[in-house]
Design an enzyme around this catalytic site. Structure first.
Site, PDB file in Angstrom:
ATOM      1  N   ASP A 108       0.866  -1.180   0.000  1.00 52.98           N
ATOM      2  CA  ASP A 108       0.000   0.000   0.000  1.00 52.98           C
ATOM      3  C   ASP A 108       0.901   1.228   0.000  1.00 52.98           C
ATOM      4  O   ASP A 108       2.006   1.201   0.566  1.00 52.98           O
ATOM      5  CB  ASP A 108      -0.905   0.000   1.241  1.00 52.98           C
ATOM      6  N   ASP A 166       0.598   3.958   1.552  1.00 56.05           N
ATOM      7  CA  ASP A 166       0.642   4.755   2.786  1.00 56.05           C
ATOM      8  C   ASP A 166       1.338   4.022   3.939  1.00 56.05           C
ATOM      9  O   ASP A 166       1.213   4.431   5.093  1.00 56.05           O
ATOM     10  CB  ASP A 166      -0.789   5.142   3.204  1.00 56.05           C
ATOM     11  N   TRP A 199     -13.474  -1.489  -0.965  1.00 63.76           N
ATOM     12  CA  TRP A 199     -12.570  -1.751   0.156  1.00 63.76           C
ATOM     13  C   TRP A 199     -12.847  -3.109   0.830  1.00 63.76           C
ATOM     14  O   TRP A 199     -13.992  -3.433   1.121  1.00 63.76           O
ATOM     15  CB  TRP A 199     -12.700  -0.638   1.203  1.00 63.76           C
ATOM     16  N   GLU A 211     -10.074  -8.568  -0.154  1.00 68.19           N
ATOM     17  CA  GLU A 211      -9.143  -9.171  -1.139  1.00 68.19           C
ATOM     18  C   GLU A 211      -7.907  -9.754  -0.443  1.00 68.19           C
ATOM     19  O   GLU A 211      -7.417 -10.814  -0.852  1.00 68.19           O
ATOM     20  CB  GLU A 211      -8.771  -8.144  -2.220  1.00 68.19           C
ATOM     21  N   ASP A 212      -7.446  -9.105   0.629  1.00 70.09           N
ATOM     22  CA  ASP A 212      -6.273  -9.649   1.345  1.00 70.09           C
ATOM     23  C   ASP A 212      -6.632 -10.940   2.082  1.00 70.09           C
ATOM     24  O   ASP A 212      -5.820 -11.861   2.184  1.00 70.09           O
ATOM     25  CB  ASP A 212      -5.670  -8.598   2.295  1.00 70.09           C
ATOM     26  N   MET A 217       1.439   4.124   9.291  1.00 71.72           N
ATOM     27  CA  MET A 217       0.536   4.397   8.189  1.00 71.72           C
ATOM     28  C   MET A 217       0.245   5.896   8.155  1.00 71.72           C
ATOM     29  O   MET A 217       0.072   6.511   9.209  1.00 71.72           O
ATOM     30  CB  MET A 217      -0.771   3.628   8.407  1.00 71.72           C
ATOM     31  N   HIS A 260      -5.339   9.183   6.775  1.00 71.13           N
ATOM     32  CA  HIS A 260      -6.075   9.811   5.663  1.00 71.13           C
ATOM     33  C   HIS A 260      -7.561   9.468   5.758  1.00 71.13           C
ATOM     34  O   HIS A 260      -7.953   8.512   6.439  1.00 71.13           O
ATOM     35  CB  HIS A 260      -5.524   9.327   4.317  1.00 71.13           C
ATOM     36  N   ARG A 274     -11.174   8.211   4.102  1.00 68.56           N
ATOM     37  CA  ARG A 274     -11.461   7.129   3.160  1.00 68.56           C
ATOM     38  C   ARG A 274     -11.530   7.682   1.733  1.00 68.56           C
ATOM     39  O   ARG A 274     -12.056   8.768   1.499  1.00 68.56           O
ATOM     40  CB  ARG A 274     -12.795   6.449   3.508  1.00 68.56           C
TER      41      ARG A 274
HETATM   42  C1  BGC Z   1     -10.970  -6.663   5.744  1.00 61.69           C
HETATM   43  C2  BGC Z   1      -9.563  -6.608   5.253  1.00 61.69           C
HETATM   44  C3  BGC Z   1      -8.820  -5.531   6.024  1.00 61.69           C
HETATM   45  C4  BGC Z   1      -8.946  -5.816   7.513  1.00 61.69           C
HETATM   46  C5  BGC Z   1      -8.226  -4.795   8.358  1.00 61.69           C
HETATM   47  C6  BGC Z   1     -11.009  -6.882   7.244  1.00 61.69           C
HETATM   48  O1  BGC Z   1     -12.322  -6.871   7.701  1.00 61.69           O
HETATM   49  O2  BGC Z   1     -11.634  -7.730   5.093  1.00 61.69           O
HETATM   50  O3  BGC Z   1      -9.516  -6.356   3.888  1.00 61.69           O
HETATM   51  O4  BGC Z   1      -7.485  -5.511   5.644  1.00 61.69           O
HETATM   52  O5  BGC Z   1     -10.293  -5.854   7.881  1.00 61.69           O
HETATM   53  O6  BGC Z   1      -8.704  -3.508   8.163  1.00 61.69           O
END
Ligand code: BGC
Length: 351
Positions: free
Chosen positions: A202, A204, A264, A267-268, A294, A297, A299
């Site tokens: 990312d 930031d 948002w 995906e991770d 971080m 900022h 959203r």
């Molecule tokens: C989201 C992730 C995010 C994490 C921390 C989770 O609920 O699915 O994408 O990285 O929260 O913010």
């Protein structure tokens, strides 16, 4: 009579001595001559030397003219150079990271004269252990990018990586798609260089310790393990957001990242699911070395939480073979090379 005989014998001895001395002299001269017969060619050589030198110089000049010096020098030097050590000697450990004073790209360019166009670098005195592409998914965060470049370039150089920086910009105003941009970064970076490792970061997030090496390990690596935003700890054990690294092999094993997470979140977690579905585990630095900051900022516009994410995460095992690097489609709108990074603007389509 006796005297005459005596005189004759004296004369005879004297003559013999003279003959002997002459013989000796001739022998010594001969030996000396034979032993130094090499010196005759030396003399000839000396006469020829200018010509020989000229020939050698001519050869040298013509070699330099026909092949780029960097190639011949590079190969020569690389043959002598060793692989960079596991613990790069110039690392300093904990770093002060703050975002109060703005930085300019010109300042960062000035401070990093060793960079090649596109934010490329390789160590001068050893062969980097890995060729690493830094991939940053991006839209309208110019101030953050300046900080990232300002802090990261010196760190990555101290880490003795052979690296390049790729900023993948989502064109237009459609909902943001982070993971698809990461897939695109992987594909685009490989078009340019034989990268073996990909760091997905990312824009930031900045590490607070340069011993957190931005390279690949024998398992997919989560690098931002201890973020100030989460009180310097993991928000949950499976968390794989922020900054991570995967080797080309690890990336292909999980079919890259999902392309269908718009907006948002999630995906991770999908990437984490892919990794564990393929029997791999997560490697992490310890919590002290893995500390990072971080940039605060608001959203982003067009990046609201994705309401579909929970459902998608629940089905990673079924979707991952069809949705990933094997189904990636996009259009490159523009490629620009700055001294500090390669900027690739892409059209990723819409949800
Ligand atoms: C989201 C992730 C995010 C994490 C921390 C989770 O609920 O699915 O994408 O990285 O929260 O913010």
């Amino acid at each position: 009579m006796r005297d005459a005989n005596g005189n004759f014998s004296l004369l005879h001895r004297t003559c013999s001595l003279v003959v002997l001395l002459c013989f000796l002299h001739i022998s010594v001269t001969l030996i000396y001559y034979v032993r130094n017969s090499d010196s005759r060619p030396t003399f000839l050589q000396n006469q020829q030397t200018p010509q020989i030198h000229r020939k050698l110089n001519e050869q040298k000049v013509s070699t330099e003219e026909t092949s780029p010096p960097s190639v011949s020098n590079g190969t020569e030097t690389e043959r002598k150079m060793e692989t960079c050590p596991d613990n790069p000697p110039k690392l300093v450990g904990p770093l002060r990271v703050e975002f109060s004073d703005p930085v300019t790209l010109d300042l960062v360019r000035e401070q990093n004269p060793a960079l090649q166009p596109g934010g490329r670098f390789k160590p001068e005195d050893c062969i980097a252990q890995q060729k690493v592409a830094m991939i940053i998914p991006f839209r309208s965060r110019d101030e953050h990018l300046k900080f990232w470049l300002y802090y990261m370039h010196p760190i990555l150089q101290r880490q003795q990586l052979d690296y390049g920086v790729y900023v993948i910009i989502q064109d237009g105003d459609e909902t943001f798609n982070r993971a698809k941009l990461l897939n695109i970064g992987y594909a685009e970076a490989l078009k340019e260089y034989d990268y073996q490792c990909f760091v997905f970061s990312d824009v930031d997030l900045i590490p607070m310790d340069d011993r957190n090496i931005y390279k690949c390990f024998n398992q997919p690596r989560h690098l931002s393990v201890s973020m100030d935003k989460f009180g310097f700890r993991l928000p949950y054990t499976q968390y794989f957001g922020g900054v991570s690294s995967l080797s080309k092999e690890q990336f292909l094993k999980i079919n890259g990242f999902p392309n269908k997470y718009w907006g948002w979140g999630g995906e991770d977690d999908d990437i984490f699911n892919r990794i564990s579905a393929k029997g791999m585990s997560i490697s992490r630095p310890d919590a002290l070395i893995g500390r990072c900051r971080m940039i605060r900022h608001d959203r982003d516009k067009q990046n609201d939480p994705n309401p579909q994410r929970f459902d998608r995460i629940a089905h990673t095992r079924h979707t991952m073979s069809k949705d990933g690097i094997n189904s990636l489609s996009y259009k490159v709108v523009n490629v620009e090379k700055d001294q500090l990074f390669t900027k690739i603007t892409v059209n990723v389509g819409k949800p």
